[in-house]
Write a protein that holds these residues in place. Structure first.
Motif, PDB file in Angstrom:
ATOM      1  N   ALA A  10       4.174   2.030  -4.781  1.00 46.70           N
ATOM      2  CA  ALA A  10       4.115   3.054  -3.541  1.00 46.70           C
ATOM      3  C   ALA A  10       3.242   3.960  -3.642  1.00 46.70           C
ATOM      4  N   ASN A  11       2.684   4.520  -3.354  1.00 44.93           N
ATOM      5  CA  ASN A  11       1.906   6.380  -2.763  1.00 44.93           C
ATOM      6  C   ASN A  11       2.608   6.078  -1.635  1.00 44.93           C
ATOM      7  N   TRP A  12       3.329   6.988  -1.821  1.00 41.48           N
ATOM      8  CA  TRP A  12       3.203   8.124  -0.360  1.00 41.48           C
ATOM      9  C   TRP A  12       2.969   9.265   0.355  1.00 41.48           C
ATOM     10  N   LYS A  13       2.163   9.292  -0.582  1.00 45.68           N
ATOM     11  CA  LYS A  13       0.784  10.719  -0.235  1.00 45.68           C
ATOM     12  C   LYS A  13       1.954  11.521  -0.603  1.00 45.68           C
ATOM     13  N   MET A  14       1.585  12.574   1.073  1.00 47.26           N
ATOM     14  CA  MET A  14       2.169  13.475   1.889  1.00 47.26           C
ATOM     15  C   MET A  14       3.490  13.554   2.386  1.00 47.26           C
ATOM     16  N   GLY A  98      -7.988   9.155  -9.647  1.00 52.40           N
ATOM     17  CA  GLY A  98      -9.378   8.792  -8.933  1.00 52.40           C
ATOM     18  C   GLY A  98      -9.229   8.893  -7.813  1.00 52.40           C
ATOM     19  N   HIS A  99      -8.092   8.435  -6.970  1.00 52.15           N
ATOM     20  CA  HIS A  99      -8.279   8.487  -5.728  1.00 52.15           C
ATOM     21  C   HIS A  99      -8.974   8.756  -4.229  1.00 52.15           C
ATOM     22  N   SER A 100      -9.457   8.596  -3.603  1.00 53.79           N
ATOM     23  CA  SER A 100     -10.726   8.894  -2.409  1.00 53.79           C
ATOM     24  C   SER A 100     -10.065  10.120  -1.861  1.00 53.79           C
ATOM     25  N   GLU A 101      -8.642   9.792  -1.685  1.00 55.59           N
ATOM     26  CA  GLU A 101      -8.050  11.101  -1.273  1.00 55.59           C
ATOM     27  C   GLU A 101      -8.100  12.730  -1.934  1.00 55.59           C
ATOM     28  N   ASN A 102      -8.282  12.008  -3.377  1.00 57.48           N
ATOM     29  CA  ASN A 102      -8.902  13.501  -3.886  1.00 57.48           C
ATOM     30  C   ASN A 102      -9.883  13.257  -4.503  1.00 57.48           C
ATOM     31  N   TYR A 167      -8.502  -0.803  -7.271  1.00 61.30           N
ATOM     32  CA  TYR A 167     -10.213  -1.532  -6.012  1.00 61.30           C
ATOM     33  C   TYR A 167      -9.439  -0.988  -5.241  1.00 61.30           C
ATOM     34  N   GLU A 168     -10.393   0.252  -4.335  1.00 61.96           N
ATOM     35  CA  GLU A 168      -9.468   0.598  -3.154  1.00 61.96           C
ATOM     36  C   GLU A 168     -11.162   0.892  -1.842  1.00 61.96           C
ATOM     37  N   PRO A 169     -11.638   0.207  -1.260  1.00 62.55           N
ATOM     38  CA  PRO A 169     -12.683   0.688  -0.294  1.00 62.55           C
ATOM     39  C   PRO A 169     -12.287   1.625   0.473  1.00 62.55           C
ATOM     40  N   TRP A 171     -12.904   3.088   3.045  1.00 61.25           N
ATOM     41  CA  TRP A 171     -13.281   1.894   4.901  1.00 61.25           C
ATOM     42  C   TRP A 171     -11.794   1.899   5.080  1.00 61.25           C
ATOM     43  N   SER A 172     -10.575   0.844   3.976  1.00 59.25           N
ATOM     44  CA  SER A 172      -9.490   0.105   4.008  1.00 59.25           C
ATOM     45  C   SER A 172      -8.751   0.706   4.031  1.00 59.25           C
ATOM     46  N   ILE A 173      -8.769   1.695   3.747  1.00 61.44           N
ATOM     47  CA  ILE A 173      -7.664   2.886   3.333  1.00 61.44           C
ATOM     48  C   ILE A 173      -6.852   3.488   5.057  1.00 61.44           C
ATOM     49  N   GLY A 174      -5.993   2.913   5.375  1.00 61.93           N
ATOM     50  CA  GLY A 174      -4.615   3.713   6.209  1.00 61.93           C
ATOM     51  C   GLY A 174      -6.349   3.098   7.861  1.00 61.93           C
ATOM     52  N   THR A 175      -6.515   2.815   7.372  1.00 65.82           N
ATOM     53  CA  THR A 175      -7.386   1.976   8.975  1.00 65.82           C
ATOM     54  C   THR A 175      -7.177   0.518   9.479  1.00 65.82           C
ATOM     55  N   GLY A 210      -5.420  -0.969   0.149  1.00 65.53           N
ATOM     56  CA  GLY A 210      -6.102  -0.378   1.375  1.00 65.53           C
ATOM     57  C   GLY A 210      -5.462  -1.461   2.520  1.00 65.53           C
ATOM     58  N   SER A 211      -5.012  -0.347   3.541  1.00 64.60           N
ATOM     59  CA  SER A 211      -4.480  -1.149   4.045  1.00 64.60           C
ATOM     60  C   SER A 211      -3.074  -2.207   4.361  1.00 64.60           C
ATOM     61  N   VAL A 212      -3.123  -2.977   3.295  1.00 66.11           N
ATOM     62  CA  VAL A 212      -1.860  -3.730   2.423  1.00 66.11           C
ATOM     63  C   VAL A 212      -0.499  -3.441   3.512  1.00 66.11           C
ATOM     64  N   ASN A 213      -0.397  -4.991   4.178  1.00 59.30           N
ATOM     65  CA  ASN A 213       1.236  -4.759   4.321  1.00 59.30           C
ATOM     66  C   ASN A 213       1.453  -6.496   4.671  1.00 59.30           C
ATOM     67  N   PHE A 229      -0.787  -4.738  -5.894  1.00 57.94           N
ATOM     68  CA  PHE A 229      -1.106  -4.228  -5.013  1.00 57.94           C
ATOM     69  C   PHE A 229      -1.066  -3.190  -4.928  1.00 57.94           C
ATOM     70  N   LEU A 230      -1.429  -1.551  -4.606  1.00 59.19           N
ATOM     71  CA  LEU A 230      -1.698  -0.110  -4.380  1.00 59.19           C
ATOM     72  C   LEU A 230      -1.084  -0.196  -2.524  1.00 59.19           C
ATOM     73  N   VAL A 231       0.608   0.091  -2.183  1.00 58.46           N
ATOM     74  CA  VAL A 231       0.343   0.274  -1.033  1.00 58.46           C
ATOM     75  C   VAL A 231       0.326   1.433  -0.046  1.00 58.46           C
ATOM     76  N   GLY A 232       0.358   2.145   0.278  1.00 60.11           N
ATOM     77  CA  GLY A 232       0.549   3.699   0.834  1.00 60.11           C
ATOM     78  C   GLY A 232       1.267   2.999   2.121  1.00 60.11           C
ATOM     79  N   GLY A 233       0.749   3.586   3.667  1.00 56.98           N
ATOM     80  CA  GLY A 233       1.697   3.958   4.452  1.00 56.98           C
ATOM     81  C   GLY A 233       2.214   2.836   4.601  1.00 56.98           C
TER      82      GLY A 233
HETATM   83  P1  PGA Z   1      -2.715   2.489   2.605  1.00 58.94           P
HETATM   84  O1  PGA Z   1      -3.468   3.582   2.103  1.00 58.94           O
HETATM   85  O2  PGA Z   1      -1.865   1.242   2.194  1.00 58.94           O
HETATM   86  O3  PGA Z   1      -1.777   2.990   3.669  1.00 58.94           O
HETATM   87  O4  PGA Z   1      -3.896   2.321   3.829  1.00 58.94           O
HETATM   88  C1  PGA Z   1      -3.892   2.801   0.382  1.00 58.94           C
HETATM   89  C2  PGA Z   1      -4.089   4.047  -0.568  1.00 58.94           C
HETATM   90  O5  PGA Z   1      -4.141   4.859   0.054  1.00 58.94           O
HETATM   91  O6  PGA Z   1      -3.921   3.609  -1.334  1.00 58.94           O
END
Ligand code: PGA
Length: 250
Positions: A10-14, A98-102, A167-169, A171-175, A210-213, A229-233
């Protein structure tokens, strides 16, 4: 998806304040369920909540990780930063690097390599993110980029048993857009191939992010080469996160 040692990060980001900890109660109960003994749930909240998460999850099967660190393993005059030693010291077991946001904030492959090495020295387990941008994908550079990120990020590292590759494309993160199952499978197989040139294939673990839901997990779990899975949102909402976990293992 493999049934052995599956990871849900669970990646809670900021996002998140002290009160947010209340929401993980049901995830803690789920983690203590015996039938889930092969499932690894790892919370990566912002730095400000790490210690509270460590305390709160103490008697559970949940581990806690940071979302980044400074590359220098020793203490130093780096205002606003913390290093892997400090993260380890407060009881974290994992770290996302190595997260793309960093990467877009300035983390180069060389810096990420230093961060990985300093975190390994502290015995942290690493979630090492790689992935191509939409532009790179459109220019058919995906494989070149992934290979470069892997080679440079893991330069000088001999053992990857404490490293999970995510592996986090980009273009898939948060989209809300995820790769097609076949496309994703192909990329995962490619990543495994690159890694197996230097590391024992038994030790290679690959996650997808990347956008796992709750809706797309059924498709994603069909890919047998995926170890989790790495799950953000969706991880910020405990009901959605629990749903993802349950649907993955059923
Ligand atoms: P997301 O984020 O599930 O909100 O797309 C994934 C991530 O940034 O690792």
């Amino acid at each position: 998806m493999t049934n052995n040692n599956i990871y849900f990060i669970a990646n809670w980001k900021m996002y998140g304040v002290i009160e947010s900890l209340k929401t993980i109660k049901n995830v803690i109960s789920l983690s203590n369920n015996r039938s889930l003994n092969k499932v690894n749930i790892i919370y990566c909240p912002p730095y400000t909540l790490l210690r509270e998460f460590v305390k709160k999850t103490k008697n559970s099967n949940i581990s806690v990780g940071a979302q980044n660190c400074h590359q220098q393993s020793d203490y130093g005059s780096y205002t606003g930063h913390i290093n892997s030693k400090m993260i380890k010291n407060i009881g974290c077991k994992y770290i996302i690097l190595g997260h793309s946001e960093n990467r877009i904030m300035g983390d180069t492959d060389e810096i990420i390599n230093k961060k990985i090495k300093s975190s390994l020295k502290e015995n942290l387990k690493i979630i090492f993110c790689i992935g191509e941008t939409l532009k790179q994908k459109k220019n058919n550079q995906t494989n070149v980029i992934l290979k470069k990120q892997i080679k440079k990020g893991l330069k000088g590292i001999k053992n990857i048993s404490n490293i999970l590759i995510s592996y986090e494309p980009v273009w898939s993160i948060g989209t809300g857009i995820i790769p097609k199952v076949d496309e994703l499978k192909k990329q995962i197989v490619f990543i495994k191939k690159i890694l197996s040139q230097n590391f024992s294939s038994k030790k290679i673990k690959i996650l997808y992010g990347g956008s796992v839901n709750q809706a797309n997990i059924k498709n994603l779990k069909q890919i047998e080469q995926i170890n989790g899975f790495l799950v953000g949102g969706a991880s910020q909402n405990h009901k959605k996160f629990i749903d993802i976990i349950k649907k993955s293992i059923n």
